[in-house]
Design an enzyme around this catalytic site. Structure first.
Site, PDB file in Angstrom:
ATOM      1  N   LYS A   1      11.963  -8.846   5.362  1.00 55.23           N
ATOM      2  CA  LYS A   1      12.649  -9.035   4.074  1.00 55.23           C
ATOM      3  C   LYS A   1      13.902  -9.891   4.269  1.00 55.23           C
ATOM      4  CE  LYS A   1      10.569  -4.966   2.068  1.00 55.23           C
ATOM      5  NZ  LYS A   1      10.605  -3.563   1.654  1.00 55.23           N
TER       6      LYS A   1
ATOM      7  N   GLN B   1      14.740   1.046   1.868  1.00 57.19           N
ATOM      8  CA  GLN B   1      13.410   1.070   2.485  1.00 57.19           C
ATOM      9  C   GLN B   1      12.889   2.510   2.561  1.00 57.19           C
ATOM     10  OE1 GLN B   1      11.670  -1.686   3.211  1.00 57.19           O
ATOM     11  NE2 GLN B   1       9.910  -0.467   3.850  1.00 57.19           N
TER      12      GLN B   1
ATOM     13  N   ASP C   1      12.975  -3.214  -6.370  1.00 61.83           N
ATOM     14  CA  ASP C   1      11.679  -2.621  -6.006  1.00 61.83           C
ATOM     15  C   ASP C   1      10.893  -2.185  -7.245  1.00 61.83           C
ATOM     16  OD1 ASP C   1      10.725  -2.489  -3.382  1.00 61.83           O
ATOM     17  OD2 ASP C   1      12.227  -1.013  -2.801  1.00 61.83           O
TER      18      ASP C   1
HETATM   19  N1  GUN Z   1       7.909   1.282   1.961  1.00 60.78           N
HETATM   20  C1  GUN Z   1       6.630   0.848   1.858  1.00 60.78           C
HETATM   21  N2  GUN Z   1       6.524  -0.072   0.882  1.00 60.78           N
HETATM   22  C2  GUN Z   1       7.748  -0.224   0.360  1.00 60.78           C
HETATM   23  C3  GUN Z   1       8.275  -1.050  -0.674  1.00 60.78           C
HETATM   24  O1  GUN Z   1       7.589  -1.829  -1.343  1.00 60.78           O
HETATM   25  N3  GUN Z   1       9.612  -0.924  -0.901  1.00 60.78           N
HETATM   26  C4  GUN Z   1      10.398  -0.061  -0.213  1.00 60.78           C
HETATM   27  N4  GUN Z   1      11.687   0.003  -0.539  1.00 60.78           N
HETATM   28  N5  GUN Z   1       9.938   0.710   0.746  1.00 60.78           N
HETATM   29  C5  GUN Z   1       8.614   0.621   1.030  1.00 60.78           C
END
Ligand code: GUN
Length: 283
Positions: free
Chosen positions: A52, A96, A119
Site C-alpha cells: 500500500k 490494516q 476502506d
Molecule cells: N485485511 C484484509 N483485507 C483488508 C483490506 O481490504 N483492508 C484492510 N484495512 N485490512 C484488510
C-alpha cells in the site's frame, strides 16, 4: 478457453489515472495523504501494508506510516485515530485488519471519520453503498466491478452468484452488482443446492476462502468467473477459491490468482484516497 482478465494490467491503468489526478491536484496545492496503521506483526499484513505504501509512492500520494507493537492498547489506537480524524493534512485512514484479539475491531472501524474511511468499512459508508449512493466503496468489491466492466462485460440484467457473505467482500459486492442492475443471488455455507445457483449464473464472484471450491462442473459454458480467494497451499504457492484449470476450459472470462483481483484492491484504495481528498476540499 476463457480469456484471462489481467488484474495487474488493469490495476496499473487505474493507478496511472490516479497519478494524473494527483498531479492535477498538486497544481492547486492539494496533496492527498493517507495514514496507514498496522498493529502487530502479522506477516501477511506486513506485506499488504508495504504494498500500500509502495502504491502511494507510485501515484504520488503522501503516506504516513504507523507501525505499532502488538501490545498497543485499544485506547492508544483510538487516540491515534482521533488525532488523525482531526488532522486536516490527512485525507484517508486505513487500519490494516486483522487487529490483535484484545482490540475490538468494530469499535475501531466505527471511530474512523466516515469521510476518511478509504476502506469503505464504516457502517455509514456501508449504508450509503446499500442505497446506491456511496463515494467510498470497499476496495476489493469495487475492484471486482472494475475488472468486469473494463473487460467489456455488460453487467446489467445478468444473473450473478456471489459465493460468500463476508462484510468485506460478499455483501458489498452483492450491493454493487445490484446497483449495476444485475440479479444477484448471495450464496453461503447454508445455501441448499449451491450448484444449481452457480450453474444458473452468468457471472460468479467466488469469495469463500476455500481453495479451489468452484469446480468446472459447477459452472455453465461462457460464465464470467471472478476469483477473490487468496489461499496458501502446502507447497507455498497461492491458489484462489476457483479450480482455475477446470473452469478456464468452460468460462468466457476468468481472473487468475495471483494477478487478478489482488492488485485491484490497492488500486481502488488509491482511487478512494483521491476521492476522499477531493470531497474534503469540496472539489
Ligand atoms: N485485511 C484484509 N483485507 C483488508 C483490506 O481490504 N483492508 C484492510 N484495512 N485490512 C484488510
Amino acid at each position: 478457453m476463457a480469456q484471462i482478465i489481467d488484474g495487474k494490467k488493469i490495476s496499473l491503468e487505474i493507478k496511472d489515472e490516479v497519478k494524473k489526478e494527483v498531479e492535477t491536484l498538486a497544481k492547486k496545492s492539494i496533496n492527498p495523504c493517507l495514514a496507514v496503521i498496522l498493529v502487530g506483526e502479522n506477516p501477511a499484513s506486513l506485506v499488504y501494508v508495504r504494498n500500500k505504501k509502495k502504491a502511494c509512492e507510485y501515484v504520488g500520494i503522501k503516506s504516513l506510516s504507523y507501525e505499532l507493537s502488538s501490545g498497543t492498547t485499544e485506547k492508544e489506537l483510538l487516540d491515534l485515530i482521533d488525532s488523525l480524524n482531526k488532522n486536516p493534512e490527512c485525507n484517508g485512514i486505513l487500519v490494516q485488519l486483522p487487529l490483535p484479539k484484545h482490540i475490538n475491531e468494530d469499535k475501531v472501524l466505527l471511530s474512523i471519520s466516515p469521510e476518511k474511511d478509504v476502506d469503505g468499512f464504516h457502517p455509514f459508508n456501508v449504508g450509503l453503498l446499500s442505497i446506491g449512493n456511496a463515494v467510498l466503496k470497499a476496495c476489493t468489491p469495487a475492484g471486482c466491478i472494475e475488472l468486469i466492466k473494463r473487460s467489456g462485460i455488460d453487467i446489467s440484467g445478468k444473473k450473478c452468484a456471489v459465493l460468500g457473505r463476508s462484510n468485506i467482500v460478499g455483501k458489498p459486492v452483492s450491493m454493487l452488482l445490484t446497483a449495476e442492475n444485475a440479479t444477484v443471488t448471495l450464496c453461503h455455507s447454508k445455501t441448499k443446492d449451491i450448484i444449481n445457483e452457480t450453474k444458473n449464473a452468468d457471472i460468479i464472484i467466488a469469495a469463500v476462502g476455500k481453495p479451489k471450491f468452484l469446480k468446472g462442473d459447477m459452472i455453465s459454458d461462457g460464465a464470467v468467473i471472478i476469483d477473490v480467494g487468496i489461499n496458501r497451499m502446502e507447497n507455498g504457492k497461492l491458489c484462489g477459491d476457483v479450480n482455475f484449470d477446470e473452469c478456464e476450459k468452460k468460462a468466457s472470462f476468468i481472473t487468475p490468482v495471483p494477478g487478478g483481483v489482488g492488485p485491484m484492491t490497492i488500486a481502488m484504495l488509491m482511487k478512494n484516497c483521491v476521492l476522499a481528498c477531493k470531497s474534503q476540499n469540496k472539489i
